[in-house]
Design a protein around this motif. Structure first.
Motif, PDB file in Angstrom:
ATOM      1  N   PRO A 137      26.084  64.345  39.824  1.00 30.07           N
ATOM      2  CA  PRO A 137      24.895  64.824  40.544  1.00 30.07           C
ATOM      3  C   PRO A 137      24.746  64.221  41.933  1.00 30.07           C
ATOM      4  CG  PRO A 137      24.274  63.247  38.839  1.00 30.07           C
ATOM      5  CD  PRO A 137      25.725  63.550  38.634  1.00 30.07           C
ATOM      6  N   ILE A 138      24.348  65.077  42.881  1.00 28.61           N
ATOM      7  CA  ILE A 138      24.020  64.608  44.222  1.00 28.61           C
ATOM      8  C   ILE A 138      22.520  64.340  44.342  1.00 28.61           C
ATOM      9  CG2 ILE A 138      25.948  65.855  45.240  1.00 28.61           C
ATOM     10  CD1 ILE A 138      23.948  67.978  46.204  1.00 28.61           C
ATOM     11  N   GLY A 139      21.772  64.666  43.294  1.00 32.77           N
ATOM     12  CA  GLY A 139      20.333  64.453  43.265  1.00 32.77           C
ATOM     13  C   GLY A 139      19.739  65.111  42.038  1.00 32.77           C
ATOM     14  N   GLY A 140      18.455  64.904  41.853  1.00 30.96           N
ATOM     15  CA  GLY A 140      17.748  65.513  40.732  1.00 30.96           C
ATOM     16  C   GLY A 140      16.565  66.317  41.226  1.00 30.96           C
ATOM     17  N   VAL A 141      16.336  67.467  40.604  1.00 29.95           N
ATOM     18  CA  VAL A 141      15.233  68.351  41.009  1.00 29.95           C
ATOM     19  C   VAL A 141      14.374  68.673  39.793  1.00 29.95           C
ATOM     20  CG1 VAL A 141      14.594  70.535  42.085  1.00 29.95           C
ATOM     21  CG2 VAL A 141      16.728  69.402  42.752  1.00 29.95           C
ATOM     22  N   LEU A 142      13.076  68.441  39.930  1.00 28.54           N
ATOM     23  CA  LEU A 142      12.115  68.877  38.912  1.00 28.54           C
ATOM     24  C   LEU A 142      11.391  70.094  39.456  1.00 28.54           C
ATOM     25  CD1 LEU A 142      10.559  68.529  36.245  1.00 28.54           C
ATOM     26  CD2 LEU A 142       8.952  67.059  37.484  1.00 28.54           C
TER      27      LEU A 142
ATOM     28  N   LYS B  91      21.130  55.463  40.211  1.00 27.22           N
ATOM     29  CA  LYS B  91      20.009  54.897  40.962  1.00 27.22           C
ATOM     30  C   LYS B  91      19.938  55.422  42.389  1.00 27.22           C
ATOM     31  CE  LYS B  91      17.901  50.449  42.157  1.00 27.22           C
ATOM     32  NZ  LYS B  91      18.057  48.966  42.094  1.00 27.22           N
ATOM     33  N   GLU B  92      21.108  55.684  43.011  1.00 29.52           N
ATOM     34  CA  GLU B  92      21.118  56.089  44.415  1.00 29.52           C
ATOM     35  C   GLU B  92      20.791  57.567  44.615  1.00 29.52           C
ATOM     36  OE1 GLU B  92      25.287  56.616  42.793  1.00 29.52           O
ATOM     37  OE2 GLU B  92      23.695  55.102  42.677  1.00 29.52           O
ATOM     38  N   CYS B  93      20.747  58.342  43.545  1.00 26.46           N
ATOM     39  CA  CYS B  93      20.481  59.781  43.675  1.00 26.46           C
ATOM     40  C   CYS B  93      19.024  60.048  44.050  1.00 26.46           C
ATOM     41  CB  CYS B  93      20.803  60.497  42.361  1.00 26.46           C
ATOM     42  SG  CYS B  93      22.546  60.892  42.157  1.00 26.46           S
ATOM     43  N   PRO B  94      18.792  60.917  45.036  1.00 32.02           N
ATOM     44  CA  PRO B  94      17.417  61.240  45.430  1.00 32.02           C
ATOM     45  C   PRO B  94      16.722  62.127  44.400  1.00 32.02           C
ATOM     46  CG  PRO B  94      18.962  62.583  46.650  1.00 32.02           C
ATOM     47  CD  PRO B  94      19.791  61.608  45.867  1.00 32.02           C
ATOM     48  N   LEU B  95      15.400  62.064  44.403  1.00 36.37           N
ATOM     49  CA  LEU B  95      14.575  62.892  43.525  1.00 36.37           C
ATOM     50  C   LEU B  95      13.816  63.906  44.366  1.00 36.37           C
ATOM     51  CD1 LEU B  95      12.929  60.524  40.875  1.00 36.37           C
ATOM     52  CD2 LEU B  95      14.690  62.241  40.502  1.00 36.37           C
ATOM     53  N   ILE B  96      13.828  65.153  43.919  1.00 36.59           N
ATOM     54  CA  ILE B  96      13.189  66.231  44.655  1.00 36.59           C
ATOM     55  C   ILE B  96      12.225  66.957  43.726  1.00 36.59           C
ATOM     56  CG2 ILE B  96      13.587  68.440  45.843  1.00 36.59           C
ATOM     57  CD1 ILE B  96      16.521  67.138  46.285  1.00 36.59           C
ATOM     58  N   LEU B  97      11.069  67.296  44.257  1.00 39.58           N
ATOM     59  CA  LEU B  97      10.088  68.085  43.520  1.00 39.58           C
ATOM     60  C   LEU B  97      10.036  69.489  44.102  1.00 39.58           C
ATOM     61  CD1 LEU B  97       7.039  65.718  42.897  1.00 39.58           C
ATOM     62  CD2 LEU B  97       8.244  67.030  41.162  1.00 39.58           C
ATOM     63  N   GLY B  98      10.081  70.495  43.234  1.00 44.30           N
ATOM     64  CA  GLY B  98       9.916  71.876  43.670  1.00 44.30           C
ATOM     65  C   GLY B  98       8.763  72.495  42.909  1.00 44.30           C
ATOM     66  N   GLY B  99       7.761  72.981  43.619  1.00 43.87           N
ATOM     67  CA  GLY B  99       6.575  73.506  42.953  1.00 43.87           C
ATOM     68  C   GLY B  99       6.166  74.870  43.468  1.00 43.87           C
ATOM     69  N   TYR B 100       5.838  75.750  42.539  1.00 41.23           N
ATOM     70  CA  TYR B 100       5.353  77.085  42.884  1.00 41.23           C
ATOM     71  C   TYR B 100       3.884  77.186  42.497  1.00 41.23           C
ATOM     72  CZ  TYR B 100       4.374  82.008  41.679  1.00 41.23           C
ATOM     73  OH  TYR B 100       3.783  83.241  41.525  1.00 41.23           O
ATOM     74  N   SER B 101       3.025  77.634  43.432  1.00 43.14           N
ATOM     75  CA  SER B 101       1.602  77.840  43.170  1.00 43.14           C
ATOM     76  C   SER B 101       0.939  76.555  42.662  1.00 43.14           C
ATOM     77  CB  SER B 101       1.418  78.997  42.183  1.00 43.14           C
ATOM     78  OG  SER B 101       0.069  79.370  42.069  1.00 43.14           O
ATOM     79  N   ASN B 102       0.396  76.582  41.446  1.00 38.57           N
ATOM     80  CA  ASN B 102      -0.221  75.375  40.898  1.00 38.57           C
ATOM     81  C   ASN B 102       0.802  74.255  40.749  1.00 38.57           C
ATOM     82  OD1 ASN B 102      -2.574  74.052  39.708  1.00 38.57           O
ATOM     83  ND2 ASN B 102      -1.449  74.139  37.783  1.00 38.57           N
TER      84      ASN B 102
ATOM     85  N   GLN C  87      19.041  77.515  39.319  1.00 36.89           N
ATOM     86  CA  GLN C  87      20.457  77.783  39.053  1.00 36.89           C
ATOM     87  C   GLN C  87      21.293  77.585  40.320  1.00 36.89           C
ATOM     88  OE1 GLN C  87      20.051  81.736  37.396  1.00 36.89           O
ATOM     89  NE2 GLN C  87      19.999  80.974  35.293  1.00 36.89           N
ATOM     90  N   ARG C  88      20.746  77.964  41.465  1.00 35.90           N
ATOM     91  CA  ARG C  88      21.463  77.744  42.731  1.00 35.90           C
ATOM     92  C   ARG C  88      21.573  76.246  43.029  1.00 35.90           C
ATOM     93  NH1 ARG C  88      22.084  79.826  48.054  1.00 35.90           N
ATOM     94  NH2 ARG C  88      23.327  78.242  49.137  1.00 35.90           N
ATOM     95  N   LEU C  89      20.493  75.511  42.823  1.00 29.99           N
ATOM     96  CA  LEU C  89      20.527  74.069  43.090  1.00 29.99           C
ATOM     97  C   LEU C  89      21.503  73.359  42.156  1.00 29.99           C
ATOM     98  CD1 LEU C  89      16.727  73.388  43.721  1.00 29.99           C
ATOM     99  CD2 LEU C  89      18.567  73.445  45.423  1.00 29.99           C
ATOM    100  N   HIS C  90      21.584  73.818  40.915  1.00 36.21           N
ATOM    101  CA  HIS C  90      22.558  73.236  39.990  1.00 36.21           C
ATOM    102  C   HIS C  90      23.978  73.522  40.478  1.00 36.21           C
ATOM    103  CE1 HIS C  90      25.110  73.291  36.267  1.00 36.21           C
ATOM    104  NE2 HIS C  90      24.548  72.102  36.161  1.00 36.21           N
ATOM    105  N   ALA C  91      24.214  74.730  40.978  1.00 38.72           N
ATOM    106  CA  ALA C  91      25.534  75.069  41.518  1.00 38.72           C
ATOM    107  C   ALA C  91      25.878  74.218  42.734  1.00 38.72           C
ATOM    108  CB  ALA C  91      25.573  76.554  41.883  1.00 38.72           C
ATOM    109  N   GLU C  92      24.843  73.755  43.450  1.00 42.28           N
ATOM    110  CA  GLU C  92      25.058  72.893  44.611  1.00 42.28           C
ATOM    111  C   GLU C  92      25.327  71.445  44.221  1.00 42.28           C
ATOM    112  OE1 GLU C  92      25.163  73.728  47.866  1.00 42.28           O
ATOM    113  OE2 GLU C  92      24.916  75.860  47.393  1.00 42.28           O
ATOM    114  N   GLY C  93      25.111  71.107  42.945  1.00 44.89           N
ATOM    115  CA  GLY C  93      25.419  69.758  42.489  1.00 44.89           C
ATOM    116  C   GLY C  93      24.232  68.946  42.016  1.00 44.89           C
ATOM    117  N   TYR C  94      23.074  69.558  41.902  1.00 46.84           N
ATOM    118  CA  TYR C  94      21.877  68.843  41.454  1.00 46.84           C
ATOM    119  C   TYR C  94      21.722  68.950  39.934  1.00 46.84           C
ATOM    120  CZ  TYR C  94      20.331  68.881  46.355  1.00 46.84           C
ATOM    121  OH  TYR C  94      20.237  68.709  47.713  1.00 46.84           O
ATOM    122  N   THR C  95      21.201  67.898  39.329  1.00 49.43           N
ATOM    123  CA  THR C  95      20.696  67.999  37.961  1.00 49.43           C
ATOM    124  C   THR C  95      19.292  68.586  38.051  1.00 49.43           C
ATOM    125  OG1 THR C  95      21.999  66.231  36.964  1.00 49.43           O
ATOM    126  CG2 THR C  95      19.868  66.681  35.969  1.00 49.43           C
ATOM    127  N   VAL C  96      19.033  69.643  37.294  1.00 51.90           N
ATOM    128  CA  VAL C  96      17.778  70.386  37.435  1.00 51.90           C
ATOM    129  C   VAL C  96      17.003  70.383  36.120  1.00 51.90           C
ATOM    130  CG1 VAL C  96      16.735  72.615  38.016  1.00 51.90           C
ATOM    131  CG2 VAL C  96      18.839  71.885  39.173  1.00 51.90           C
TER     132      VAL C  96
END
Length: 546
Positions: free
Chosen positions: A169-174, A240-251, A191-200
């Motif tokens: 993983p290059i990062g993690g996305v919730l 530990k070095e992998c960044p964390l990303i939040l993705g949120g739609y609406s609420n 699915q696109r972010l996972h193809a880019e190398g993220y754990t989703v």
């Protein structure tokens, strides 16, 4: 209804009738006093009479307010009675649903997923048991053989949480969905972010994906607690070095900002490196606040339908069609909490600690207050990497007399600043004679233009709140060609008749359900994340060397 509730209901009804009678008599009483005052002016003291009249005016205003309130409540009850009958999914819900109180020490995301398994086992028991007779016909998400069955219409049941792990993983996305929604809404992006190398991780927010009754009982603290559990679980999955990303739609956007602010207050929570938002619910219509009295209205009227603003056939496999008043109440509380936390962070001079934010937003949005996104969030940000991307309407000249442009008065003045603390980009027509679009990016007082080969489709004049994260080739919400093989074309319904003839909202036939510019937007999100994470990694390395 048990005896205690029945007695309470009768007492409330009696009290309201007495107030109504008092409110009706108040004007008569005031007129009589004015008449009495005029007759007795020479014989009685001025002060006594004046104070008496002032008191009566105040009392009359109070009773008039009560009378107006009673009229509103009466109309509310009348509207509730006109709604279709409640079905099993409006009255029952899985009892194993996650609550904030479940998140005790040691509770993990794996525990959350196991609890979710029990929730859907209970849901299946309802569907195969008491609800089986409530859902005849081919179009019901609660009918096993229906084309709307969420377990069979897609590759998996996207009403449920899901994890896709990257090998390196290059990062993690919730990813956090919106109100009444499900993880499906951010399926394609994940699915696109996972193809880019993220754990989703796609999180099913409590009260969603099961029955509308669950949304009628949930509280916003359950949502925020679930997000914290999911973020801690995602952090544990990554180096530990992998960044964390939040993705949120609406609420989910409000929940993303809320979690980020909480993580700045609580060092035990994993820190966020970047946030991506789609139609974020940073501000909503203040009328949502009024719906807090729905419990009282339902109790007084002894009508459970008063707890609902809309009751529709549940034809959407991944989004509730019926809408409980509680959804408005919790959304209002959620947005006000976020607003207060942002104000507090700004007052303390710590806004620079907020990670970069990218938001994708339609200028026309009947769900959220777009100017609030600008004033409450973006105008406060300090990161130059943040970007607000707005989708304008199709301004081709031949349709110009059909548009309601009132939104311009609320949004455009907010964007006149030449010293914006973020990048502003707008997708709009290249010229009034063409449906071809370009992207303009604000740089001080000037705009830079990026030409594209994209066009507004003939049948779409604007995006909508729900369209932004959905591609045109989506098999449920996409174009008629994209949905041809599923038998469920929620993105291109063409039924005609009187609106009252169907147990479906008329917005289902008018509101845009997919984004014709989705692939462009997705590429921009991926590119923005790559650049932002690269910049932050470089900054961290420089600090470590110092």
């Amino acid at each position: 209804m048990n005896n205690t509730v029945t007695k309470r209901s009768k007492l409330l009804r009696l009290a309201m009738w007495l107030l109504l009678i008092g409110a009706a008599l108040a004007p008569v009483w005031l007129i009589y006093e004015w008449y009495d005052f005029a007759k007795s002016m020479p014989d009685r003291g001025w002060n006594f009479q004046v104070y008496r009249i002032i008191g009566l005016v105040v009392a009359n205003l109070i009773f008039s307010a009560i009378l107006a309130t009673m009229a509103i409540l009466f109309l509310w009850v009348r509207l509730a009675k006109s709604l279709p009958d409640l079905q099993g999914w409006h009255l029952q819900k899985p009892e194993s649903e996650f609550r904030a109180s479940d998140a005790i020490d040691g509770y993990s995301f794996n525990d959350y997923l196991a609890q979710e398994d029990r929730v859907f086992q209970e849901l299946d028991a309802y569907i195969n048991g008491p609800w089986a007779s409530h859902s005849p016909g081919d179009y019901s998400r609660y009918h096993q053989d229906s084309v709307c069955n969420p377990a069979t219409i897609a590759d998996r049941n996207w009403n449920r949480s899901h994890v896709l792990r990257a090998a390196n993983p290059i990062g993690g996305v919730l990813l956090i969905h919106g109100l009444s929604d499900s993880p499906y809404s951010l399926r394609t992006l994940g699915q696109r972010l996972h193809a880019e190398g993220y754990t989703v991780v796609w999180l099913r927010v409590p009260g969603h994906g099961t029955s509308p009754s669950a949304l009628a009982k949930v509280v916003w603290q359950d949502w925020t607690a679930a997000v914290q559990v999911a973020m801690q679980g995602l952090r544990a999955e990554l180096p530990k070095e992998c960044p964390l990303i939040l993705g949120g739609y609406s609420n989910g956007g409000a929940l993303s900002i809320h979690y980020t602010l909480c993580s700045l207050e609580d060092s035990s929570l994993p820190k966020v490196d970047a946030i991506v938002l789609f139609s974020p619910m940073i501000g909503i219509n203040p009328m949502a606040r009024i719906t807090r009295v729905y419990h009282t209205v339902a109790l007084v009227s002894r009508n459970k339908k008063a707890q609902w603003s809309n009751i529709s056939a549940e034809v959407d496999p991944y989004k509730f069609s019926s809408w409980p008043m509680n959804a408005n109440v919790q959304a209002w509380a959620m947005t006000k909490t976020v607003e207060k936390k942002l104000a507090t962070l700004e007052k303390s001079g710590r806004m620079a600690e907020m990670p970069p934010v990218l938001a994708m937003q339609s200028m026309v949005d009947s769900t959220v207050v777009v100017p609030k996104l600008i004033t409450v969030l973006f105008d406060r940000l300090k990161s130059e990497s943040s970007e607000l991307f707005l989708f304008d309407i199709d301004r081709v000249d031949r349709l110009s007399n059909l548009f309601n442009l009132s939104f311009e008065k609320k949004i455009f003045p907010k964007l006149k600043r030449t010293d914006l603390p973020y990048t502003l980009s707008v997708l709009r027509n290249s010229n009034p004679e063409s449906r071809q679009v370009l992207v303009q990016t604000r740089d001080g007082e000037s705009w830079e233009e990026q030409t594209t080969d994209m066009y507004w489709p003939e049948s779409i004049v604007s995006l909508s709140h729900i369209a932004v994260p959905i591609p045109s080739d989506d098999r449920i919400y996409g174009t008629s060609e994209a949905t041809a093989d599923t038998g469920l074309s929620l993105g291109s319904l063409t039924l005609r008749g009187e609106p009252s003839a169907l147990l479906l909202s008329s917005s289902l036939f008018v509101r845009c359900r997919h984004n014709p510019f989705y692939r462009f937007m997705e590429d921009r999100v991926v590119g923005w994340l790559s650049q932002t994470i690269r910049e932050q990694t470089g900054t961290r390395n420089q600090k470590m060397q110092v």
